[in-house]
Design a protein around this motif. Structure first.
Motif, PDB file in Angstrom:
ATOM      1  N   TYR A  29       4.977   5.322   3.747  1.00 32.69           N
ATOM      2  CA  TYR A  29       5.789   5.492   3.649  1.00 32.69           C
ATOM      3  C   TYR A  29       6.493   4.324   3.839  1.00 32.69           C
ATOM      4  O   TYR A  29       6.472   3.769   5.519  1.00 32.69           O
ATOM      5  CB  TYR A  29       6.884   6.024   4.269  1.00 32.69           C
ATOM      6  CG  TYR A  29       7.134   7.725   3.882  1.00 32.69           C
ATOM      7  CD1 TYR A  29       7.812   7.589   1.912  1.00 32.69           C
ATOM      8  CD2 TYR A  29       6.458   8.746   4.100  1.00 32.69           C
ATOM      9  CE1 TYR A  29       7.984   9.201   1.428  1.00 32.69           C
ATOM     10  CE2 TYR A  29       6.085   9.580   3.643  1.00 32.69           C
ATOM     11  CZ  TYR A  29       6.249  10.152   2.328  1.00 32.69           C
ATOM     12  OH  TYR A  29       6.273  11.415   1.606  1.00 32.69           O
ATOM     13  N   TYR A  30       7.647   2.786   3.374  1.00 32.38           N
ATOM     14  CA  TYR A  30       7.788   1.745   3.647  1.00 32.38           C
ATOM     15  C   TYR A  30       8.905   1.542   2.974  1.00 32.38           C
ATOM     16  O   TYR A  30       9.031   2.286   2.624  1.00 32.38           O
ATOM     17  CB  TYR A  30       6.696   1.093   3.222  1.00 32.38           C
ATOM     18  CG  TYR A  30       5.236   1.038   2.938  1.00 32.38           C
ATOM     19  CD1 TYR A  30       4.761   0.401   4.825  1.00 32.38           C
ATOM     20  CD2 TYR A  30       4.111   1.441   2.620  1.00 32.38           C
ATOM     21  CE1 TYR A  30       3.010   0.523   4.913  1.00 32.38           C
ATOM     22  CE2 TYR A  30       3.085   1.808   3.039  1.00 32.38           C
ATOM     23  CZ  TYR A  30       2.596   1.220   4.274  1.00 32.38           C
ATOM     24  OH  TYR A  30       1.215   1.315   4.371  1.00 32.38           O
ATOM     25  N   LEU A  31       9.496   0.017   3.897  1.00 33.57           N
ATOM     26  CA  LEU A  31      10.817  -0.532   2.754  1.00 33.57           C
ATOM     27  C   LEU A  31      10.871  -0.657   1.321  1.00 33.57           C
ATOM     28  O   LEU A  31      11.768   0.827   0.875  1.00 33.57           O
ATOM     29  CB  LEU A  31      11.242  -0.927   3.236  1.00 33.57           C
ATOM     30  CG  LEU A  31      13.048  -1.234   3.518  1.00 33.57           C
ATOM     31  CD1 LEU A  31      13.871  -0.465   3.961  1.00 33.57           C
ATOM     32  CD2 LEU A  31      13.352  -2.730   3.957  1.00 33.57           C
ATOM     33  N   ILE A  32       9.921  -0.780   1.134  1.00 32.08           N
ATOM     34  CA  ILE A  32       9.746  -0.173  -0.596  1.00 32.08           C
ATOM     35  C   ILE A  32       8.911   0.493  -1.137  1.00 32.08           C
ATOM     36  O   ILE A  32       9.519   0.371  -2.174  1.00 32.08           O
ATOM     37  CB  ILE A  32       8.593  -1.913  -1.363  1.00 32.08           C
ATOM     38  CG1 ILE A  32       7.454  -1.729  -0.726  1.00 32.08           C
ATOM     39  CG2 ILE A  32       8.957  -3.512  -0.358  1.00 32.08           C
ATOM     40  CD1 ILE A  32       5.951  -2.198  -0.858  1.00 32.08           C
ATOM     41  N   GLY A  33       8.903   1.507  -1.061  1.00 29.82           N
ATOM     42  CA  GLY A  33       8.301   2.962  -1.051  1.00 29.82           C
ATOM     43  C   GLY A  33       7.305   3.020  -0.604  1.00 29.82           C
ATOM     44  O   GLY A  33       6.182   2.571  -0.281  1.00 29.82           O
ATOM     45  N   PRO A  34       6.835   4.349  -1.517  1.00 30.24           N
ATOM     46  CA  PRO A  34       5.499   6.023  -1.175  1.00 30.24           C
ATOM     47  C   PRO A  34       4.402   4.954  -1.327  1.00 30.24           C
ATOM     48  O   PRO A  34       4.379   4.132  -2.822  1.00 30.24           O
ATOM     49  CB  PRO A  34       5.950   7.014  -1.589  1.00 30.24           C
ATOM     50  CG  PRO A  34       7.183   6.875  -1.628  1.00 30.24           C
ATOM     51  CD  PRO A  34       7.907   5.074  -2.029  1.00 30.24           C
ATOM     52  N   GLU A  35       3.297   5.151  -0.674  1.00 35.37           N
ATOM     53  CA  GLU A  35       1.901   4.868  -1.175  1.00 35.37           C
ATOM     54  C   GLU A  35       1.315   5.321  -1.334  1.00 35.37           C
ATOM     55  O   GLU A  35       0.862   6.447  -0.089  1.00 35.37           O
ATOM     56  CB  GLU A  35       1.815   3.448  -0.659  1.00 35.37           C
ATOM     57  CG  GLU A  35       1.639   1.892  -1.578  1.00 35.37           C
ATOM     58  CD  GLU A  35       1.588   0.959  -0.497  1.00 35.37           C
ATOM     59  OE1 GLU A  35       0.150   1.240  -0.455  1.00 35.37           O
ATOM     60  OE2 GLU A  35       1.744  -0.347  -0.997  1.00 35.37           O
ATOM     61  N   THR A  36       0.726   6.265  -2.042  1.00 38.12           N
ATOM     62  CA  THR A  36      -0.159   7.621  -1.857  1.00 38.12           C
ATOM     63  C   THR A  36      -1.408   7.333  -1.710  1.00 38.12           C
ATOM     64  O   THR A  36      -2.513   7.039  -3.097  1.00 38.12           O
ATOM     65  CB  THR A  36       0.321   8.904  -2.165  1.00 38.12           C
ATOM     66  OG1 THR A  36       1.583   9.329  -1.694  1.00 38.12           O
ATOM     67  CG2 THR A  36      -0.962   9.886  -1.953  1.00 38.12           C
ATOM     68  N   GLU A  37      -2.862   8.209  -1.049  1.00 41.15           N
ATOM     69  CA  GLU A  37      -4.336   7.459  -1.350  1.00 41.15           C
ATOM     70  C   GLU A  37      -4.499   9.048  -1.126  1.00 41.15           C
ATOM     71  O   GLU A  37      -4.300   9.858  -0.474  1.00 41.15           O
ATOM     72  CB  GLU A  37      -4.738   6.973  -0.321  1.00 41.15           C
ATOM     73  CG  GLU A  37      -3.922   5.130  -0.485  1.00 41.15           C
ATOM     74  CD  GLU A  37      -5.450   4.938   0.721  1.00 41.15           C
ATOM     75  OE1 GLU A  37      -6.573   4.145   0.211  1.00 41.15           O
ATOM     76  OE2 GLU A  37      -4.928   4.636   2.306  1.00 41.15           O
ATOM     77  N   ASN A  38      -6.006   9.006  -2.176  1.00 47.13           N
ATOM     78  CA  ASN A  38      -6.411  10.382  -2.123  1.00 47.13           C
ATOM     79  C   ASN A  38      -8.154   9.527  -1.730  1.00 47.13           C
ATOM     80  O   ASN A  38      -8.874   9.337  -2.536  1.00 47.13           O
ATOM     81  CB  ASN A  38      -6.374  11.159  -3.377  1.00 47.13           C
ATOM     82  CG  ASN A  38      -4.976  11.872  -3.564  1.00 47.13           C
ATOM     83  OD1 ASN A  38      -5.121  12.715  -3.005  1.00 47.13           O
ATOM     84  ND2 ASN A  38      -4.346  11.206  -4.357  1.00 47.13           N
TER      85      ASN A  38
END
Length: 208
Positions: A29-38
């Motif tokens: 989670y970051y201020l600009i939004g979440p990033e998800t990795e699989n």
């Protein structure tokens, strides 16, 4: 000869050439939004040395790939020291006491005793249980609770690992994040920092 069943050391089997492969879902989670990795993670013991303390220190290679059709790429190198009374993992140059022996339900210990962080107490859950992951059945698994503070006014902190006899770490889950704050007000609908992770063992074995 130490009794591994009595001590519980069979919950953390390790030798050079041993590997574990996990499916991982990770959200940062970051201020600009979440990033998800699989991705898939391979954890392999590639070398060992006997320390003067009597512990055996293993060099651990951690490699990643997108899926089974991709090439493994070395991600990081950790080390883990194992003795008859504890397992200490050095993760990104920070040492944590992951397990203590003998394994007794309800036991707790300071995981940060070998680093400069404030004390944080891990503990064994009160009962052993059977579970199935990735079509593999495990019996008498133990859960190591790192934190179960849950949700509070500023975020969340829930972390635990699950170990199985003769298999080692089979599952890991963590939810650690903070809500957006401004002028003393908290917005529980907006996460601005932190991490969610689920790590499931899909195969393990021993290289020649």
């Amino acid at each position: 000869m130490p009794d591994s069943e009595r001590l519980g050391t069979h919950y953390f089997p390790i030798q050079v050439g041993q590997f574990h492969i996990y499916e991982v879902e990770e959200t940062n989670y970051y201020l600009i939004g979440p990033e998800t990795e699989n991705y898939q993670l391979r954890v392999e013991a590639v070398d060992s040395v006997m320390l003067s303390s009597g512990e055996v220190q293993y060099t651990i290679h951690r490699s990643r790939r997108l899926d089974e059709n991709s090439e493994w790429k070395l991600d990081s190198i950790w080390n883990t020291s194992v003795s008859l009374n504890k397992v200490v993992a050095n993760e990104n140059n920070v040492s944590f006491v992951k397990l203590v022996f003998p394994i007794d339900e309800g036991s707790e210990w300071d995981a940060n005793v070998f680093n400069s962080r404030s004390a944080e107490y891990y503990r064994y859950a009160d009962q052993r249980s059977d579970t199935t992951l990735a079509d593999q059945s495990y019996t008498q698994t133990i859960r190591v609770i790192h934190s179960d503070e849950g949700f509070d006014s500023v975020g969340r902190d829930d972390r635990f690992e699950v170990y199985a006899p003769h298999a080692g770490l089979i599952y890991k889950e963590m939810h650690v994040w903070a809500y957006f704050q401004e002028d003393g007000q908290v917005d529980p609908n907006k996460i601005v920092s932190g991490r969610d992770l689920k790590q499931v063992l899909i195969s393990y074995g021993q290289r020649d």
